[in-house]
Design an enzyme around this catalytic site. Sequence first.
Site, PDB file in Angstrom:
ATOM      1  N   ARG A 103      30.833  -9.404  -6.290  1.00  0.00           N
ATOM      2  CA  ARG A 103      30.406 -10.634  -6.556  1.00  0.00           C
ATOM      3  C   ARG A 103      30.110 -10.761  -8.022  1.00  0.00           C
ATOM      4  NH1 ARG A 103      25.381 -14.387  -6.187  1.00  0.00           N
ATOM      5  NH2 ARG A 103      26.314 -16.439  -7.053  1.00  0.00           N
ATOM      6  N   HIS A 148      26.034 -18.516 -13.900  1.00  0.00           N
ATOM      7  CA  HIS A 148      24.648 -17.997 -13.198  1.00  0.00           C
ATOM      8  C   HIS A 148      23.591 -17.899 -14.458  1.00  0.00           C
ATOM      9  CE1 HIS A 148      23.538 -14.797 -10.200  1.00  0.00           C
ATOM     10  NE2 HIS A 148      22.406 -14.903 -10.845  1.00  0.00           N
ATOM     11  N   GLU A 193      22.700 -20.885  -7.690  1.00  0.00           N
ATOM     12  CA  GLU A 193      21.454 -21.379  -7.519  1.00  0.00           C
ATOM     13  C   GLU A 193      20.941 -22.508  -8.515  1.00  0.00           C
ATOM     14  OE1 GLU A 193      18.718 -18.094  -7.773  1.00  0.00           O
ATOM     15  OE2 GLU A 193      19.272 -17.378  -5.761  1.00  0.00           O
ATOM     16  N   ASN A 333      22.112 -17.786  -0.760  1.00  0.00           N
ATOM     17  CA  ASN A 333      21.428 -16.707  -1.353  1.00  0.00           C
ATOM     18  C   ASN A 333      19.883 -16.654  -0.669  1.00  0.00           C
ATOM     19  OD1 ASN A 333      23.262 -16.014  -3.302  1.00  0.00           O
ATOM     20  ND2 ASN A 333      22.128 -16.691  -5.139  1.00  0.00           N
ATOM     21  N   TYR A 335      16.427 -14.428   0.708  1.00  0.00           N
ATOM     22  CA  TYR A 335      15.551 -13.454   0.520  1.00  0.00           C
ATOM     23  C   TYR A 335      14.250 -13.388   1.319  1.00  0.00           C
ATOM     24  CZ  TYR A 335      18.018 -12.090  -3.968  1.00  0.00           C
ATOM     25  OH  TYR A 335      19.105 -11.857  -4.909  1.00  0.00           O
ATOM     26  N   GLU A 406      23.734 -13.459  -1.765  1.00  0.00           N
ATOM     27  CA  GLU A 406      22.648 -12.387  -2.211  1.00  0.00           C
ATOM     28  C   GLU A 406      21.638 -12.254  -1.037  1.00  0.00           C
ATOM     29  OE1 GLU A 406      20.619 -13.495  -5.983  1.00  0.00           O
ATOM     30  OE2 GLU A 406      22.354 -14.158  -6.793  1.00  0.00           O
TER      31      GLU A 406
HETATM   32  C1  BGC Z   1      19.313 -14.677  -8.634  1.00  0.00           C
HETATM   33  C2  BGC Z   1      19.657 -13.481  -9.178  1.00  0.00           C
HETATM   34  C3  BGC Z   1      18.201 -12.696  -9.423  1.00  0.00           C
HETATM   35  C4  BGC Z   1      17.640 -12.540  -7.827  1.00  0.00           C
HETATM   36  C5  BGC Z   1      16.525 -11.987  -7.836  1.00  0.00           C
HETATM   37  C6  BGC Z   1      18.299 -14.827  -7.606  1.00  0.00           C
HETATM   38  O1  BGC Z   1      17.633 -15.843  -7.624  1.00  0.00           O
HETATM   39  O2  BGC Z   1      20.607 -15.249  -8.335  1.00  0.00           O
HETATM   40  O3  BGC Z   1      19.913 -13.686 -10.694  1.00  0.00           O
HETATM   41  O4  BGC Z   1      18.134 -11.478  -9.955  1.00  0.00           O
HETATM   42  O5  BGC Z   1      17.650 -13.812  -7.167  1.00  0.00           O
HETATM   43  O6  BGC Z   1      15.338 -12.650  -8.118  1.00  0.00           O
END
Ligand code: BGC
Length: 510
Positions: A103, A148, A193, A333, A335, A406
Site C-alpha cells: 500500500r 495521503h 484518513e 486504519n 492502532y 494500517e
Molecule cells: C497515517 C500515517 C502515519 C501513521 C502513524 C496514520 O495516521 O496514515 O501516515 O504515519 O498513522 O501515525
Amino acid sequence: MGAAMGMVMVMLAALLASFAPSARGLDRGEFPPGFLFGAATSAYQIEGAYLEDGKGLSNWDVFTHARSRDIKDGLNGDVAVDHYHRYMEDVEIMHNLGVNSYRFSISWARILPRGRHGDVNSDGIAFYDRLIAALLQKGIEPFVTLQHFDLPHELEVRHGWLGAEIREEFDYYADVCFQAFGDRVKFWTTFNEPNLFTKFAYMLGMYPPSHCSAPFGTCNSGNSHREPYVAAHNIIMSHAAAVDNYKKNYQAKQGGSIGIVIAMKFYEPLTNATEDILAAQRAMSFEIHWFLDPIFFGEYPKEMHEVLSSNLPKFTAAEKRLLQNKVDFIGVNHYTAIYAKDCISSSCDLNTYEGNALVLAIGERDGVKIGKPTAFVGYYDVPEGMEKIVKYVNLRYENTPVYVTENGYSQYSNNSMGDLINDVGRVNYLHGYLSRISSAVRRGANVRGYFVWSLMDNFEWAFGFTVRFGMYHVDFQTQKRTPKLSAKWYQNFLMGSGPVNTMENMRTDI
Ligand code: BGC
C-alpha cells in the site's frame, strides 16, 4: 471433585486456551485464500526527491519549511528515506519479506504540479509506472491511495479543502491516475484518513494550512468549529465524484475496486455511567460515522447534528444522488483503543482530537492503563480493539469488505540501535493484533487484507523523525535499511510453513 471430572476440567481449559489468541500460534493458513498481506507507506513520508523531475511543491513541502518549529525535530521530507531513488531496493525488501501487496500513495504534486492549472508531469507518471512494474514483476499487488495528506501547494493557496473547486481538482487528478495506472492497479482508495487530517489541519492547526480557533489553539486564521466540517464535506464529495467516474468509466474494463481509508480508534466508555456510554458513541460518530454515514446512507450521523447544528453542512439532493455509488471496500486504519469520558456533564480540557465531540479520551481507568503504552502519545497496545473495530464496521456498514490498511507500533528514535532492531514490543503488538483479525475472520468477519504500518521507518508528520514505525530500520543519514526482529517475525508468518508464536522458531536469515 472426582478424578474423571478433574480431567474433563483440564481438557476444557486446554480447549479454551487453544482459542485464546495469545495462546495459539498464528498461522497464515487460517486466513482465506487471496487475503492480502502487506505493508504500507505514503508518498511524502518516504519518497524525498521533493523537487526532482518536474514535481511541484506540495503543501507539506511548504509547511515544513515555513513552520519547522511545528515539527518536533524541525526536519522535513525533502529527502525522507529517499524511496524515489531506492524503490528497487525497497521492492526487493518486500519480496524477501513475502508480502503479496504493497500500500503506497501517489504524490499529487508529482503528477499534477499545479493541479488542473498546468500539465500532467510525464516524469511523475513514469516514476509510478516503474514502481508498479517492479511490484508486479515480484507478484506484489499495488494498493494505491490517491491522497495521503499532501496536495499541490498551488491548490492549498487557491482554496485548499475549504473551496468547492477542490472537488473538480480531485476528480481530475483521480481520472489522470485511473487512466495512467488503472490497467495494472486493482485496488484504489481515494483518501487516507480524511477524518484525522481535517482535524489536524482545520481544528488543531497542526497540519497545513494551520487553521484553528479557541479553545483548540491560536492560529492566524480559522474556525475550529466550522472549517473541519466544510473541508470534510468537500472531501466526501470529491471522493464521491472520483468513485462515480471510476464506476462509470473504468471499473468494467479495468476490473478493479475502490474504497476509502478512515482512521478508527475504538472508544470504550470510561465508566458504565450513561453519560460515558453516550460519550463513547459520540466519539465513534465523530471519528467514523462522520465520513462513512454520508458515503453509505447519504447523511451525517444524528450525534453530529445535535452537537454541531448549523456548523455541519447539509447535503443537497444532487449531492445525495452522487453519494449513491457504493464503495467496494472500507479501509480501516486501527492502532489503539481508548476510554471516552463525557464532557457535557463534567468539565474537561477540550483542546484535543476528541474535543469537538465533547469527549475526553483517556488512557487509563482507576489507575490501570488500557494497554501497554507505545512511543506515540495516546496509542496503546490493545489487541482486542482490532476485533471489535472490524466487527463494528461490518455491522454498521452492510458487511462491506474491510481491509485493515494500517496497523503498527512506534518506538522512540533515540533508543539504542540494539533496542530499535530488537523490537520485541512490535512483535508482540503485531502478533496480538493479527491474532485478533484471525479470530474475527474465523467468526465470520468480512476482512480481506492487512497492512503493517510501516514497511520502514520514515517521516512521521509533526513528529518528524523522532518516532519509528518501520519493520525495517532506516539510518536517516546513510539510508541503510536493516530488518528489525519484527520483519523477521512477519517473514516467518508469511513464508513459514506453520504457526508462529511471538518469538519461537524465528528464521533469522532475512
Ligand atoms: C497515517 C500515517 C502515519 C501513521 C502513524 C496514520 O495516521 O496514515 O501516515 O504515519 O498513522 O501515525
